[in-house]
Design a protein around this motif. Structure first.
Motif, PDB file in Angstrom:
ATOM      1  N   ASN A 183       0.740  -1.205  -0.046  1.00 29.57           N
ATOM      2  CA  ASN A 183      -0.023   0.063   0.030  1.00 29.57           C
ATOM      3  C   ASN A 183       0.841   1.366  -0.109  1.00 29.57           C
ATOM      4  O   ASN A 183       0.587   2.229  -0.574  1.00 29.57           O
ATOM      5  N   GLY A 184       2.187   1.315   0.760  1.00 29.72           N
ATOM      6  CA  GLY A 184       2.954   2.266   0.610  1.00 29.72           C
ATOM      7  C   GLY A 184       3.573   2.768  -0.621  1.00 29.72           C
ATOM      8  O   GLY A 184       3.636   3.693  -1.006  1.00 29.72           O
ATOM      9  N   TRP A 185       3.859   1.551  -1.243  1.00 30.61           N
ATOM     10  CA  TRP A 185       4.181   1.645  -3.001  1.00 30.61           C
ATOM     11  C   TRP A 185       3.108   2.219  -3.692  1.00 30.61           C
ATOM     12  O   TRP A 185       3.641   3.112  -4.553  1.00 30.61           O
ATOM     13  N   THR A 186       2.117   2.137  -3.774  1.00 31.49           N
ATOM     14  CA  THR A 186       1.003   2.399  -4.286  1.00 31.49           C
ATOM     15  C   THR A 186       0.787   4.112  -4.031  1.00 31.49           C
ATOM     16  O   THR A 186       0.482   4.801  -5.040  1.00 31.49           O
ATOM     17  N   HIS A 187       1.264   4.405  -2.717  1.00 30.19           N
ATOM     18  CA  HIS A 187       1.142   5.818  -2.798  1.00 30.19           C
ATOM     19  C   HIS A 187       2.341   6.840  -3.151  1.00 30.19           C
ATOM     20  O   HIS A 187       2.313   7.661  -3.305  1.00 30.19           O
ATOM     21  N   LEU A 188       3.505   5.833  -3.227  1.00 30.26           N
ATOM     22  CA  LEU A 188       4.859   6.645  -3.154  1.00 30.26           C
ATOM     23  C   LEU A 188       5.122   6.668  -4.677  1.00 30.26           C
ATOM     24  O   LEU A 188       5.742   7.585  -5.354  1.00 30.26           O
ATOM     25  N   LEU A 189       4.226   6.038  -5.799  1.00 32.72           N
ATOM     26  CA  LEU A 189       4.692   5.664  -7.154  1.00 32.72           C
ATOM     27  C   LEU A 189       4.698   7.075  -7.809  1.00 32.72           C
ATOM     28  O   LEU A 189       5.434   7.668  -8.428  1.00 32.72           O
ATOM     29  N   LEU A 190       3.230   7.591  -7.840  1.00 37.95           N
ATOM     30  CA  LEU A 190       2.897   8.876  -8.206  1.00 37.95           C
ATOM     31  C   LEU A 190       4.045  10.180  -8.027  1.00 37.95           C
ATOM     32  O   LEU A 190       4.457  10.507  -8.727  1.00 37.95           O
ATOM     33  N   PRO A 191       4.163  10.315  -6.792  1.00 38.52           N
ATOM     34  CA  PRO A 191       4.985  11.472  -6.400  1.00 38.52           C
ATOM     35  C   PRO A 191       6.328  11.266  -6.961  1.00 38.52           C
ATOM     36  O   PRO A 191       7.160  12.171  -7.170  1.00 38.52           O
ATOM     37  N   ALA A 192       6.828  10.134  -6.773  1.00 43.19           N
ATOM     38  CA  ALA A 192       8.161   9.668  -7.035  1.00 43.19           C
ATOM     39  C   ALA A 192       8.440   9.873  -8.689  1.00 43.19           C
ATOM     40  O   ALA A 192       9.307  10.359  -9.054  1.00 43.19           O
ATOM     41  N   LEU A 193       7.328   9.524  -9.356  1.00 40.08           N
ATOM     42  CA  LEU A 193       7.434   9.601 -10.738  1.00 40.08           C
ATOM     43  C   LEU A 193       7.225  11.083 -11.196  1.00 40.08           C
ATOM     44  O   LEU A 193       8.135  11.557 -12.155  1.00 40.08           O
ATOM     45  N   ASN A 194       6.608  11.973 -10.459  1.00 38.78           N
ATOM     46  CA  ASN A 194       6.463  13.292 -10.611  1.00 38.78           C
ATOM     47  C   ASN A 194       7.834  14.011 -10.323  1.00 38.78           C
ATOM     48  O   ASN A 194       8.468  14.814 -10.989  1.00 38.78           O
ATOM     49  N   LEU A 195       8.555  13.739  -9.327  1.00 36.07           N
ATOM     50  CA  LEU A 195       9.762  14.075  -9.100  1.00 36.07           C
ATOM     51  C   LEU A 195      10.912  13.724  -9.873  1.00 36.07           C
ATOM     52  O   LEU A 195      11.982  14.345  -9.956  1.00 36.07           O
ATOM     53  N   ALA A 196      10.687  12.591 -10.488  1.00 37.86           N
ATOM     54  CA  ALA A 196      11.855  11.810 -11.102  1.00 37.86           C
ATOM     55  C   ALA A 196      11.902  12.439 -12.600  1.00 37.86           C
ATOM     56  O   ALA A 196      12.922  12.006 -13.370  1.00 37.86           O
ATOM     57  N   PHE A 197      10.766  12.912 -13.137  1.00 39.79           N
ATOM     58  CA  PHE A 197      10.612  13.119 -14.448  1.00 39.79           C
ATOM     59  C   PHE A 197      11.823  14.102 -15.226  1.00 39.79           C
ATOM     60  O   PHE A 197      12.355  14.020 -15.878  1.00 39.79           O
ATOM     61  N   PHE A 198      12.178  15.316 -14.480  1.00 42.81           N
ATOM     62  CA  PHE A 198      13.017  16.134 -14.883  1.00 42.81           C
ATOM     63  C   PHE A 198      14.498  15.448 -14.789  1.00 42.81           C
ATOM     64  O   PHE A 198      15.467  15.903 -15.479  1.00 42.81           O
ATOM     65  N   LYS A 199      14.883  14.855 -13.418  1.00 42.77           N
ATOM     66  CA  LYS A 199      16.046  14.463 -13.107  1.00 42.77           C
ATOM     67  C   LYS A 199      16.233  13.349 -14.402  1.00 42.77           C
ATOM     68  O   LYS A 199      17.528  12.990 -14.702  1.00 42.77           O
ATOM     69  N   LEU A 200      15.109  12.583 -14.748  1.00 48.98           N
ATOM     70  CA  LEU A 200      15.414  11.407 -15.965  1.00 48.98           C
ATOM     71  C   LEU A 200      15.877  12.122 -17.103  1.00 48.98           C
ATOM     72  O   LEU A 200      16.597  11.650 -17.806  1.00 48.98           O
ATOM     73  N   ALA A 201      15.241  13.247 -17.529  1.00 57.79           N
ATOM     74  CA  ALA A 201      15.773  13.971 -18.601  1.00 57.79           C
ATOM     75  C   ALA A 201      16.901  14.478 -18.613  1.00 57.79           C
ATOM     76  O   ALA A 201      17.787  14.500 -19.574  1.00 57.79           O
ATOM     77  N   LEU A 202      17.548  15.127 -17.424  1.00 53.72           N
ATOM     78  CA  LEU A 202      18.824  15.554 -17.052  1.00 53.72           C
ATOM     79  C   LEU A 202      19.960  14.445 -17.282  1.00 53.72           C
ATOM     80  O   LEU A 202      20.751  14.474 -17.926  1.00 53.72           O
ATOM     81  N   MET A 203      19.460  13.320 -16.630  1.00 54.18           N
ATOM     82  CA  MET A 203      20.733  12.182 -16.661  1.00 54.18           C
ATOM     83  C   MET A 203      20.663  11.589 -17.993  1.00 54.18           C
ATOM     84  O   MET A 203      21.687  11.389 -18.581  1.00 54.18           O
ATOM     85  N   THR A 204      19.677  11.474 -18.669  1.00 53.80           N
ATOM     86  CA  THR A 204      19.708  11.141 -20.261  1.00 53.80           C
ATOM     87  C   THR A 204      20.345  11.965 -21.309  1.00 53.80           C
ATOM     88  O   THR A 204      21.310  11.426 -21.896  1.00 53.80           O
ATOM     89  N   ARG A 205      20.134  13.245 -20.881  1.00 51.50           N
ATOM     90  CA  ARG A 205      20.905  14.272 -21.957  1.00 51.50           C
ATOM     91  C   ARG A 205      22.254  14.110 -21.375  1.00 51.50           C
ATOM     92  O   ARG A 205      23.321  14.215 -22.467  1.00 51.50           O
ATOM     93  N   LEU A 206      22.709  13.976 -20.170  1.00 47.94           N
ATOM     94  CA  LEU A 206      24.219  14.188 -19.823  1.00 47.94           C
ATOM     95  C   LEU A 206      24.814  12.779 -20.319  1.00 47.94           C
ATOM     96  O   LEU A 206      26.008  12.959 -20.812  1.00 47.94           O
ATOM     97  N   ALA A 207      24.276  11.890 -19.932  1.00 44.93           N
ATOM     98  CA  ALA A 207      24.995  10.586 -20.436  1.00 44.93           C
ATOM     99  C   ALA A 207      24.930  10.365 -21.963  1.00 44.93           C
ATOM    100  O   ALA A 207      26.079  10.105 -22.498  1.00 44.93           O
ATOM    101  N   ARG A 208      24.090  10.981 -22.790  1.00 41.97           N
ATOM    102  CA  ARG A 208      24.143  10.946 -24.021  1.00 41.97           C
ATOM    103  C   ARG A 208      25.336  11.783 -24.603  1.00 41.97           C
ATOM    104  O   ARG A 208      26.107  11.656 -25.584  1.00 41.97           O
ATOM    105  N   ALA A 209      25.568  13.039 -24.185  1.00 39.70           N
ATOM    106  CA  ALA A 209      26.545  13.877 -24.524  1.00 39.70           C
ATOM    107  C   ALA A 209      27.984  13.566 -24.164  1.00 39.70           C
ATOM    108  O   ALA A 209      28.678  13.591 -24.894  1.00 39.70           O
ATOM    109  N   GLY A 210      27.743  12.843 -23.023  1.00 43.75           N
ATOM    110  CA  GLY A 210      29.159  12.264 -22.674  1.00 43.75           C
ATOM    111  C   GLY A 210      29.610  11.043 -23.672  1.00 43.75           C
ATOM    112  O   GLY A 210      30.676  10.778 -23.863  1.00 43.75           O
TER     113      GLY A 210
END
Length: 323
Positions: A183-210
């Motif tokens: 039940n805790g994971w069901t509550h954690l998933l949406l806010p974690a996904l929301n928080l991770a979206f910008f980080k995901l884009a940043l990590m992707t572009r950084l790894a691609r450029a490198g």
């Protein structure tokens, strides 16, 4: 190496001292919490007694040195609103923010770095272009908008996940954690996904450029000429050479996410320190505001220190230079 560590620790202590003064003066010089703590119909005598009780009648410099003396003994004062020690209050909210931040940043790195390496390794493929398009979307769309869309889509329309709250928790080492229950994971998933979206884009572009940069170096050319497989080249050479900037960004993003997860915690009613600071600002709960900002400074200083040590572990040239 030991000398370098001692120098960094002394620098960190000096920065924390300066930050404590700036934060204290900045917070205590603005507003009057007495207007929030007591009603307008109280007598002048009670008002003066309350001001004297909280020490607000003394000069600002005297209040600061009193505060600094308490901090050296681990006492950040008591919350005006909650009536409990500030450190205890923040530590009670910290696990919620910590698990949300770790889930978001680790998830973003686990997906973003391999995706970025692939996009840099095969830049002309359809999947690579799709990955980069998603990363641009992650940079362009505001966090609060993504959060509202996630709530409408998965909580309201599909009703797959809850819209807010922390859900059921389980105890580990005396601390309550959501990730230990389904039940805790069901509550954690949406806010974690929301928080991770910008980080995901940043990590992707950084790894691609490198990856694009490293693939053109002589190191990779020699590795291929030696007959190494492409997987070995990517794992042993490309990933190692792009590791330092990724570690840097990972550390800084973890620190900033831990300190400033305010929007996500507010949207999803996540009971962490981000929501706590919003409530404290509204009620002018000065001790909580000062302790929170000092915690933010401490987190950034600590993360920078750990990242610096990681540099030394990853790059042998730095070990030789600091031996």
């Amino acid at each position: 190496m030991l000398t370098h560590i001692i120098e960094r620790i002394l620098q960190a202590l000096f920065v924390m001292l300066v930050m404590s003064a700036l934060v204290f003066v900045g917070v205590y010089a603005i507003g009057n919490p007495i207007d929030v703590l007591i009603g307008p119909d109280v007598t002048q005598e009670i008002r003066q007694q309350t001001i004297a009780y909280y020490g607000l009648d003394r000069p600002l410099w005297e209040q600061y040195f009193t505060f600094l003396g308490r901090v050296l003994h681990g006492d950040f004062g008591r919350s005006f609103v909650f009536g409990m020690p500030v450190l205890e209050l923040i530590l009670s909210r910290l696990p919620a923010t910590l698990e949300l931040t770790l889930t978001a940043v680790i998830g973003a790195a686990a997906i973003g770095v391999p995706a970025g390496i692939y996009a840099g390794y095969k830049p002309d493929s359809f999947l690579s272009k799709l990955i980069m398009a998603i990363s641009i979307l992650g940079f362009s769309v505001p966090t609060f908008w993504i959060g509202l869309v996630l709530i409408i889509a998965f909580a309201v329309e599909l009703q797959w996940l809850p819209a807010g709250g922390r859900g059921d928790t389980a105890s580990l080492f005396g601390v309550q954690w959501s990730f230990l229950t389904l039940n805790g994971w069901t509550h954690l998933l949406l806010p974690a996904l929301n928080l991770a979206f910008f980080k995901l884009a940043l990590m992707t572009r950084l790894a691609r450029a490198g990856t694009r940069e490293v693939m053109l170096t002589d190191t990779v050319k020699f590795a291929r000429a030696a007959g190494l497989s492409e997987w070995t080249v990517l794992r042993r050479h490309v990933l190692r050479l792009i590791a330092i900037p990724i570690v840097t960004v990972f550390g800084l993003e973890f620190a900033s996410t831990l300190a400033f997860a305010v929007v996500t915690e507010t949207i999803f009613s996540w009971p962490g320190i981000g929501k706590l600071i919003i409530d404290s600002i509204t009620s002018l709960d000065r001790p909580v505001m000062v302790a929170y900002l000092m915690l933010v400074a401490f987190v950034f200083i600590t993360i920078n220190f750990l990242v610096d040590l990681t540099y030394v572990a990853l790059d042998p040239r730095l070990r030789k230079g600091r031996a």
